[in-house]
Design an enzyme around this catalytic site. Structure first.
Site, PDB file in Angstrom:
ATOM      1  N   TYR A 243       0.645  -1.039   0.555  1.00 38.04           N
ATOM      2  CA  TYR A 243      -0.092  -0.169   0.052  1.00 38.04           C
ATOM      3  C   TYR A 243       0.699   1.074  -0.002  1.00 38.04           C
ATOM      4  CZ  TYR A 243      -3.407   2.850   1.145  1.00 38.04           C
ATOM      5  OH  TYR A 243      -4.693   4.025   1.254  1.00 38.04           O
TER       6      TYR A 243
ATOM      7  N   SER B  75       0.812  -7.216   2.434  1.00 38.10           N
ATOM      8  CA  SER B  75       0.032  -6.526   3.542  1.00 38.10           C
ATOM      9  C   SER B  75      -1.109  -6.398   1.985  1.00 38.10           C
ATOM     10  CB  SER B  75       0.790  -5.352   3.403  1.00 38.10           C
ATOM     11  OG  SER B  75      -0.166  -4.332   3.362  1.00 38.10           O
TER      12      SER B  75
ATOM     13  N   ASP C 268       0.109  -8.337  14.307  1.00 36.00           N
ATOM     14  CA  ASP C 268       0.189  -7.612  13.432  1.00 36.00           C
ATOM     15  C   ASP C 268      -0.987  -6.302  13.509  1.00 36.00           C
ATOM     16  OD1 ASP C 268      -0.502  -5.426  10.776  1.00 36.00           O
ATOM     17  OD2 ASP C 268       0.325  -7.550  10.087  1.00 36.00           O
TER      18      ASP C 268
ATOM     19  N   HIS D  32       3.435  -6.098  11.662  1.00 30.86           N
ATOM     20  CA  HIS D  32       2.799  -6.157  10.401  1.00 30.86           C
ATOM     21  C   HIS D  32       4.623  -7.225   9.381  1.00 30.86           C
ATOM     22  CE1 HIS D  32       1.145  -5.492   7.300  1.00 30.86           C
ATOM     23  NE2 HIS D  32       1.575  -4.259   6.699  1.00 30.86           N
TER      24      HIS D  32
END
Length: 333
Positions: free
Chosen positions: A95, A190, A276, A311
Site C-alpha cells: 500500500y 500486505s 500485526d 506487520h
C-alpha cells in the site's frame, strides 16, 4: 504491541460467515470482460540498470479500461530463452508504494525466475522510490487514500481498478518472450497479498500463490479492531460521513479476500505476524481457512505464523521459506 487479535487456537479454526453479494461473480466477470479488447502487452523496452547478472525491461500493459500500467520485467542474464522458457513470478507491491526502481526487488530473479513487478496505479507517494502509473478514474466520492477512494459504490472503488490491473499483469507476463505461461506464480505482502488472493480467485490456472500479511481480508472485523494503516483511512472517512456505513460495507464486500480465496485453486503459501495491527491476523486466517473451498478438491496450502512479529511477519526468514516452497512446487509440476 502485544497480541491483540484472537488466540492461536481460535485463529486455526477461524472461519467467519461472509457477507458475500449474490452477484459477486457476475460483478467481477463484467469488470474483467468490460475492458477494451486488445493484446495485454503494449511494449517492453530494455533498460540499463548497472546489474551484470540481471536483464530488465520497462513494460507497459493494458489494465482496467485499457489504461496503460507500468511494470518492471527482469530475468537472469543469459538464462533461458524462447526455447527454454522460465517460470515467472508476478509481484504486487504494498500500500502506498509504486514499482520504484528495478534494482529494489531482486529476490525472485536472483532465484532464477522471470519476474514482473506491477506498478500500483495512483499510488507510489508514501514509500520506496515512487510510481509511474496514474489513475485517471479517481474522481468518485471517497477519502484521499486509495482504500477509501470510491468507497460508496463498488463500481467506483480504487481496488476494482487495481485488482483488474493485477489480473491483466498475469496475462501480460504470459505474453512476454522466454516465459513459460503454464508456470506463473503470484506473490505479495500486505496490499500485495490482498491482490494475490484476488488474482487467485479470478485466474483459475495459476501455478502457485504466496501471500503474506494480506490486506482486504476479514475487512469488517479489521475495521472494528484497528485504526492503523488503510483500515484507519476507511474509518476516518466514515467518522466524517456518518450514515455512509451501509454503502461502504456493500462496496467492501466485493473486495473481501476470503471471498476470492474460496474460489482459488492454486497451491498456496501464507505468512502472518500474530501481533500485526495493520492487517490483523484473523483476516489472513479467514482467507486461509476458506482457501479453495469451492474448487472441488482442496488445493495444497500451508500457513506460517510468527507469534512475536507484527506487520513485518517473518521477514527474511519467511522469504527463505517461500523460496524453498516454490521450488518444491515447480519440481512437482
Amino acid at each position: 504491541m502485544p497480541a491483540f487479535d484472537l488466540p492461536p487456537t481460535e485463529l486455526a479454526h477461524h472461519r467467519p460467515d461472509l457477507d458475500e453479494p449474490e452477484d459477486f461473480d457476475a460483478f467481477w466477470h463484467a469488470t474483467l470482460t468490460g475492458s477494451p479488447p486488445g493484446e495485454p502487452l503494449v511494449s517492453a523496452h530494455p533498460v540499463e540498470t548497472g546489474l551484470r547478472l540481471t536483464r530488465t525491461w520497462d513494460v507497459t500493459f493494458r489494465g482496467f479500461g485499457g489504461d496503460p500500467v507500468r511494470a518492471w520485467f527482469s530475468r537472469p542474464a543469459g538464462a533461458g530463452g524462447p526455447e527454454e522458457p522460465l517460470p515467472a513470478v508476478v509481484e504486487y507491491a504494498g500500500y502506498g508504494r509504486g514499482r520504484g526502481l528495478p534494482h529494489e526487488r531482486l529476490t525472485w530473479v536472483a532465484a532464477g525466475y522471470a519476474h514482473l513487478l506491477m506498478d500500483n496505479r495512483g499510488q507510489g507517494d508514501q514509500y520506496g522510490c515512487g510510481g509511474d502509473t496514474p489513475d485517471p478514474h479517481a474522481d468518485a466520492p471517497g477519502g484521499p487514500g486509495p482504500a477509501a477512494r470510491g468507497l460508496l459504490d463498488p463500481h467506483d472503488h480504487h481496488y476494482r481498478r487495481l485488482i483488474t490491473d493485477a489480473v491483466r499483469a498475469v496475462a501480460a507476463v504470459r505474453a512476454l518472450p522466454g516465459v513459460d505461461p503454464a508456470r506463473v506464480a503470484a506473490v505479495g505482502n500486505s496490499q500485495g497479498g490482498g491482490l494475490v488472493l484476488a488474482v487467485a480467485g479470478l485466474v483459475p490456472d495459476l501455478a502457485a500463490v504466496l501471500v503474506s500479511a494480506p490486506l482486504l481480508c476479514g475487512i469488517r472485523r479489521a475495521l472494528d479492531l484497528t485504526d492503523a494503516g488503510p483500515y484507519g483511512e476507511i474509518a476516518a472517512y466514515l467518522s466524517v460521513h456518518r450514515g455512509a456505513e451501509r454503502a461502504a460495507y456493500r462496496t467492501l464486500s466485493y473486495l473481501e479476500g476470503a471471498s476470492f480465496a474460496r474460489r482459488a485453486q492454486a497451491p498456496a503459501h501464507f505468512g502472518v505476524g500474530l501481533r500485526d495491527t495493520v492487517c490483523p491476523p484473523s483476516g489472513a486466517y479467514a482467507a486461509f481457512n476458506r482457501y479453495g473451498e469451492l474448487s472441488g478438491a482442496e488445493p495444497r496450502k500451508e500457513i506460517h505464523a510468527y507469534p512475536f512479529n507484527g506487520h513485518e511477519g517473518g521477514d527474511a526468514v519467511h522469504v527463505r521459506r517461500q523460496l524453498g516452497w516454490l521450488a518444491g512446487v515447480w519440481a512437482t509440476d
